[in-house]
Design a protein around this motif. Structure first.
Motif, short mmCIF file in Angstrom:
data_model
loop_
_atom_site.label_atom_id
_atom_site.label_comp_id
_atom_site.label_asym_id
_atom_site.label_seq_id
_atom_site.Cartn_x
_atom_site.Cartn_y
_atom_site.Cartn_z
N ALA A 210 0.93 -1.24 0.01
CA ALA A 210 -0.10 -0.16 0.04
C ALA A 210 0.80 1.20 -0.11
N CYS A 211 2.10 1.08 -0.44
CA CYS A 211 2.95 2.49 -0.40
C CYS A 211 3.34 2.79 -1.77
N PRO A 212 2.87 3.82 -1.90
CA PRO A 212 2.85 4.60 -3.31
C PRO A 212 4.36 4.70 -3.67
N TRP A 213 5.36 5.16 -2.80
CA TRP A 213 6.75 5.31 -3.03
C TRP A 213 7.50 4.06 -3.18
N CYS A 214 6.69 3.11 -2.55
CA CYS A 214 7.44 1.72 -2.72
C CYS A 214 7.56 1.30 -4.13
N TYR A 215 6.32 1.46 -4.92
CA TYR A 215 6.42 1.16 -6.42
C TYR A 215 7.26 2.04 -7.36
N ILE A 216 7.16 3.15 -6.87
CA ILE A 216 7.93 4.19 -7.55
C ILE A 216 9.44 3.78 -7.37
N GLY A 217 9.78 3.47 -6.13
CA GLY A 217 11.18 3.38 -5.88
C GLY A 217 11.52 1.74 -6.41
N LYS A 218 10.63 0.98 -6.55
CA LYS A 218 11.03 -0.36 -7.28
C LYS A 218 11.59 0.11 -8.85
N ARG A 219 10.60 1.01 -9.29
CA ARG A 219 11.28 1.27 -10.80
C ARG A 219 12.40 1.90 -10.81
N LYS A 220 12.63 2.77 -10.06
CA LYS A 220 13.97 3.54 -9.96
C LYS A 220 15.04 2.83 -9.66
N PHE A 221 14.91 1.73 -8.85
CA PHE A 221 15.94 0.73 -8.28
C PHE A 221 16.25 -0.16 -9.60
N GLU A 222 15.25 -0.44 -10.12
CA GLU A 222 15.48 -1.37 -11.36
C GLU A 222 16.21 -0.51 -12.80
N SER A 223 15.82 0.51 -12.50
CA SER A 223 16.71 1.47 -13.63
C SER A 223 18.12 1.70 -13.24
N GLY A 224 18.28 1.66 -11.99
CA GLY A 224 19.68 2.04 -11.51
C GLY A 224 20.65 0.77 -11.55
N GLN B 115 -8.71 0.54 -3.88
CA GLN B 115 -9.31 0.22 -2.75
C GLN B 115 -8.38 -0.14 -1.42
N HIS B 116 -8.54 0.89 -0.54
CA HIS B 116 -7.67 0.74 0.64
C HIS B 116 -7.90 -0.45 1.36
N THR B 117 -6.99 -1.16 1.86
CA THR B 117 -7.03 -2.18 2.56
C THR B 117 -5.91 -2.74 3.73
N ASN B 118 -6.23 -3.46 4.54
CA ASN B 118 -4.91 -4.21 5.27
C ASN B 118 -4.07 -5.03 4.56
N THR B 119 -2.92 -4.85 4.65
CA THR B 119 -1.97 -5.42 3.85
C THR B 119 -1.16 -6.92 4.22
N VAL B 120 -1.78 -7.21 5.57
CA VAL B 120 -0.89 -8.31 6.14
C VAL B 120 -1.09 -9.58 5.37
N LYS B 121 -2.14 -9.80 4.60
CA LYS B 121 -2.45 -11.29 3.89
C LYS B 121 -1.68 -11.09 2.69
N ALA B 122 -1.32 -9.96 2.21
CA ALA B 122 -0.70 -9.73 0.89
C ALA B 122 0.68 -9.87 1.27
N HIS B 123 1.40 -9.59 2.39
CA HIS B 123 2.73 -9.75 2.59
C HIS B 123 3.05 -11.45 2.83
N GLN B 124 1.75 -12.00 3.52
CA GLN B 124 2.06 -13.51 3.43
C GLN B 124 2.09 -14.14 2.27
N LEU B 125 1.34 -13.72 1.39
CA LEU B 125 1.28 -14.42 -0.18
C LEU B 125 2.83 -14.11 -0.75
N LEU B 126 3.40 -12.90 -0.43
CA LEU B 126 4.38 -12.52 -0.90
C LEU B 126 5.62 -13.64 -0.45
N HIS B 127 5.75 -13.94 0.69
CA HIS B 127 6.27 -15.13 1.43
C HIS B 127 6.02 -16.57 0.90
#
Length: 237
Positions: free
Chosen positions: A19-33, A108-120
């Motif tokens: 749910a962090c907008p800067w995380c997606y932006i940071g992902k793209r910037k890291f990938e570019s770097g 759709q704003h939501t709790n992300t703990v289950k999403a994190h579990q899916l990533l693991h």
């Protein structure tokens, strides 16, 4: 970190929240770097191995929040709705600069703990990086719900994962201890915001920095780890 770093690899551990907008932006910037670093380093460039770790910006968020993103941020931060709209417009513009079409009207704003579990779960099945990208896109661009088990199972199935087993895993909270371990590690490192990048277990980069910053840190790590001069060192000699 969770695995031994070989001399021919650079390990990058990234703490982020779906749910962090800067995380997606940071992902793209890291990938570019990272791509710039690889291009400049040439055929001898080390592999950059990325692992994502869990961080919840708002763990008290309900799974089904009754309201818009403006409503949530106005309540959470205590800011006027007009000011929040300006903040969202700004981040949407920055996201567009790195090729991401954020849609806050559909989000759709939501709790992300289950999403994190899916990533693991995805990490255990060798597709964590694809899962991170899929969930971020689903949340910020496509307006999918990423807090409910059934919806997350659908997204996981798109990656070739077993939908029924995802439901089992998330229902049983199979990877909740792994999520909590990531969060405990973040506390030990003093991480209080995301995205946060730990490069080679020794350098920390906070926030969605410019690609050049990531390229520079990767180059520095490679130089330090190399027993012989790197191509960049030789050019500068």
């Amino acid at each position: 970190m969770s695995e031994t770093i070989k001399s021919e690899t650079i390990k990058v551990d990234i703490w982020s929240d779906i749910a962090c907008p800067w995380c997606y932006i940071g992902k793209r910037k890291f990938e570019s770097g990272a791509a710039t670093f690889a291009a400049e380093a040439g055929e001898d460039a080390p592999d950059v191995v990325v692992e994502y770790h869990s961080y919840e910006l708002s763990p008290d968020t309900p799974v089904d929040f009754a309201g818009s993103e403006i409503d949530f941020l106005a309540q959470h931060k205590g800011l006027p709705a007009g000011q929040v709209q300006g903040m969202l417009d700004r981040v949407t513009g920055i996201a567009a600069d790195v090729g991401l079409a954020y849609d806050y009207d559909a989000l759709q704003h939501t709790n992300t703990v289950k999403a994190h579990q899916l990533l693991h779960y995805a990490k255990a099945h060798g597709v964590q990086l694809a899962a991170v990208e899929r969930l971020l896109k689903a949340y910020f661009i496509e307006g999918h719900h990423v807090g409910r088990i059934e919806d997350l199972a659908d997204l996981g199935a798109e990656l070739g994962l077993d939908r029924g087993d995802i439901i089992r895993s998330l229902t049983e909270n199979e990877y909740l201890p792994a999520v909590r371990a990531d969060q405990a590690q973040a506390q030990e490192y003093g991480i209080n915001g995301v995205p946060f990048f730990v490069i080679d277990g020794k350098y920390g980069v906070s926030g969605a920095q410019d690609p050049a910053t990531f390229a520079q840190v990767l180059q520095q790590v490679w130089t330090e780890n190399s027993p012989t001069p790197t191509p960049t060192q030789e050019q500068n000699a």
